[in-house]
Design a protein around this motif. Sequence first.
Motif, PDB file in Angstrom:
ATOM      1  N   GLY A 115       8.375   7.336  -9.579  1.00 29.35           N
ATOM      2  CA  GLY A 115       7.033   7.875  -9.796  1.00 29.35           C
ATOM      3  C   GLY A 115       6.082   7.719  -8.622  1.00 29.35           C
ATOM      4  N   ARG A 116       6.504   6.999  -7.596  1.00 30.06           N
ATOM      5  CA  ARG A 116       5.631   6.835  -6.428  1.00 30.06           C
ATOM      6  C   ARG A 116       5.591   8.119  -5.614  1.00 30.06           C
ATOM      7  NH1 ARG A 116       7.724   3.330  -2.697  1.00 30.06           N
ATOM      8  NH2 ARG A 116       9.727   3.551  -3.714  1.00 30.06           N
ATOM      9  N   LEU A 117       4.470   8.318  -4.969  1.00 34.31           N
ATOM     10  CA  LEU A 117       4.288   9.456  -4.080  1.00 34.31           C
ATOM     11  C   LEU A 117       3.886   8.895  -2.722  1.00 34.31           C
ATOM     12  CD1 LEU A 117       4.262  12.591  -4.106  1.00 34.31           C
ATOM     13  CD2 LEU A 117       1.821  12.448  -4.570  1.00 34.31           C
ATOM     14  N   SER A 118       4.553   9.349  -1.668  1.00 36.78           N
ATOM     15  CA  SER A 118       4.205   8.837  -0.344  1.00 36.78           C
ATOM     16  C   SER A 118       4.036   9.977   0.636  1.00 36.78           C
ATOM     17  CB  SER A 118       5.258   7.846   0.161  1.00 36.78           C
ATOM     18  OG  SER A 118       6.527   8.439   0.245  1.00 36.78           O
ATOM     19  N   LEU A 119       3.211   9.723   1.628  1.00 39.47           N
ATOM     20  CA  LEU A 119       2.985  10.663   2.712  1.00 39.47           C
ATOM     21  C   LEU A 119       3.511   9.996   3.971  1.00 39.47           C
ATOM     22  CD1 LEU A 119       1.661  13.404   3.460  1.00 39.47           C
ATOM     23  CD2 LEU A 119      -0.356  12.094   4.087  1.00 39.47           C
ATOM     24  N   VAL A 120       4.370  10.707   4.693  1.00 35.57           N
ATOM     25  CA  VAL A 120       5.005  10.152   5.886  1.00 35.57           C
ATOM     26  C   VAL A 120       4.678  11.046   7.074  1.00 35.57           C
ATOM     27  CG1 VAL A 120       7.220   9.554   6.950  1.00 35.57           C
ATOM     28  CG2 VAL A 120       6.884   9.196   4.497  1.00 35.57           C
ATOM     29  N   ASN A 131       0.097   5.865  -4.328  1.00 43.57           N
ATOM     30  CA  ASN A 131      -0.203   5.251  -5.621  1.00 43.57           C
ATOM     31  C   ASN A 131      -1.147   4.061  -5.494  1.00 43.57           C
ATOM     32  OD1 ASN A 131       2.485   6.643  -5.719  1.00 43.57           O
ATOM     33  ND2 ASN A 131       2.122   6.335  -7.896  1.00 43.57           N
ATOM     34  N   ALA A 132      -1.211   3.490  -4.319  1.00 48.59           N
ATOM     35  CA  ALA A 132      -2.110   2.349  -4.095  1.00 48.59           C
ATOM     36  C   ALA A 132      -3.574   2.766  -4.166  1.00 48.59           C
ATOM     37  CB  ALA A 132      -1.820   1.712  -2.740  1.00 48.59           C
ATOM     38  N   PHE A 133      -3.856   4.064  -4.118  1.00 47.21           N
ATOM     39  CA  PHE A 133      -5.228   4.551  -4.096  1.00 47.21           C
ATOM     40  C   PHE A 133      -5.698   5.095  -5.439  1.00 47.21           C
ATOM     41  CE2 PHE A 133      -3.598   4.797   0.212  1.00 47.21           C
ATOM     42  CZ  PHE A 133      -4.567   4.086   0.895  1.00 47.21           C
ATOM     43  N   GLY A 134      -4.889   4.969  -6.482  1.00 47.00           N
ATOM     44  CA  GLY A 134      -5.323   5.387  -7.818  1.00 47.00           C
ATOM     45  C   GLY A 134      -4.820   6.760  -8.215  1.00 47.00           C
ATOM     46  N   ARG A 135      -4.829   6.979  -9.506  1.00 44.96           N
ATOM     47  CA  ARG A 135      -4.257   8.190 -10.106  1.00 44.96           C
ATOM     48  C   ARG A 135      -4.912   9.474  -9.588  1.00 44.96           C
ATOM     49  NH1 ARG A 135       0.269   8.820 -11.607  1.00 44.96           N
ATOM     50  NH2 ARG A 135       0.233  10.862 -10.772  1.00 44.96           N
ATOM     51  N   ASP A 136      -6.238   9.514  -9.496  1.00 43.00           N
ATOM     52  CA  ASP A 136      -6.913  10.733  -9.042  1.00 43.00           C
ATOM     53  C   ASP A 136      -6.492  11.116  -7.626  1.00 43.00           C
ATOM     54  OD1 ASP A 136      -8.225  10.900 -11.447  1.00 43.00           O
ATOM     55  OD2 ASP A 136     -10.099  10.065 -10.701  1.00 43.00           O
TER      56      ASP A 136
END
Length: 153
Positions: A115-120, A131-136
């Motif tokens: 479920g994590r989303l990352s930008l590389v 995901n560390a920055f919240g759902r919105d």
Amino acid sequence: MSETEGPERFPKSMLYAAGLMIALSLALATWSRVTGKGDVPPPDADLVMERSLLFSDHSDGSVRVHDADTGELVEVMAAGTNGFVRSLMRGLARKRQAEGIGSDAPFKLILWDDGRLSLVDPSTDEHVFLNAFGRDNVDAFATLLPPRQGKTS
């Protein structure tokens, strides 16, 4: 009662202890950074979906997002909207600029099976776990992913 009192003196031992704590903290942080020990790696997960994206600023204040592989226009972010996306991309662009990298290299947006989303940024090897920055804020980037194949409502 002619006693005169001087100003209270702060105990020197407390100053030495505080200085020692600061020096020790800096030494441990430097040691951890240099050796890599103490880093907490992200949990193991499998890649579910990935999209290469190009972001471009335009004179009307909008940011246009294109699929780097197909050239498809993914989204137009009007001026004054999508503050988190703009701020994050501005920071990553600043790092690229500092390293002499142009804006024509794509970023990768990755959805993991946990479920994590990352930008590389493959150009600078910068990884941002959104995901560390919240759902919105995750949702602001999730809209840039392609629709899931076989997804039922």
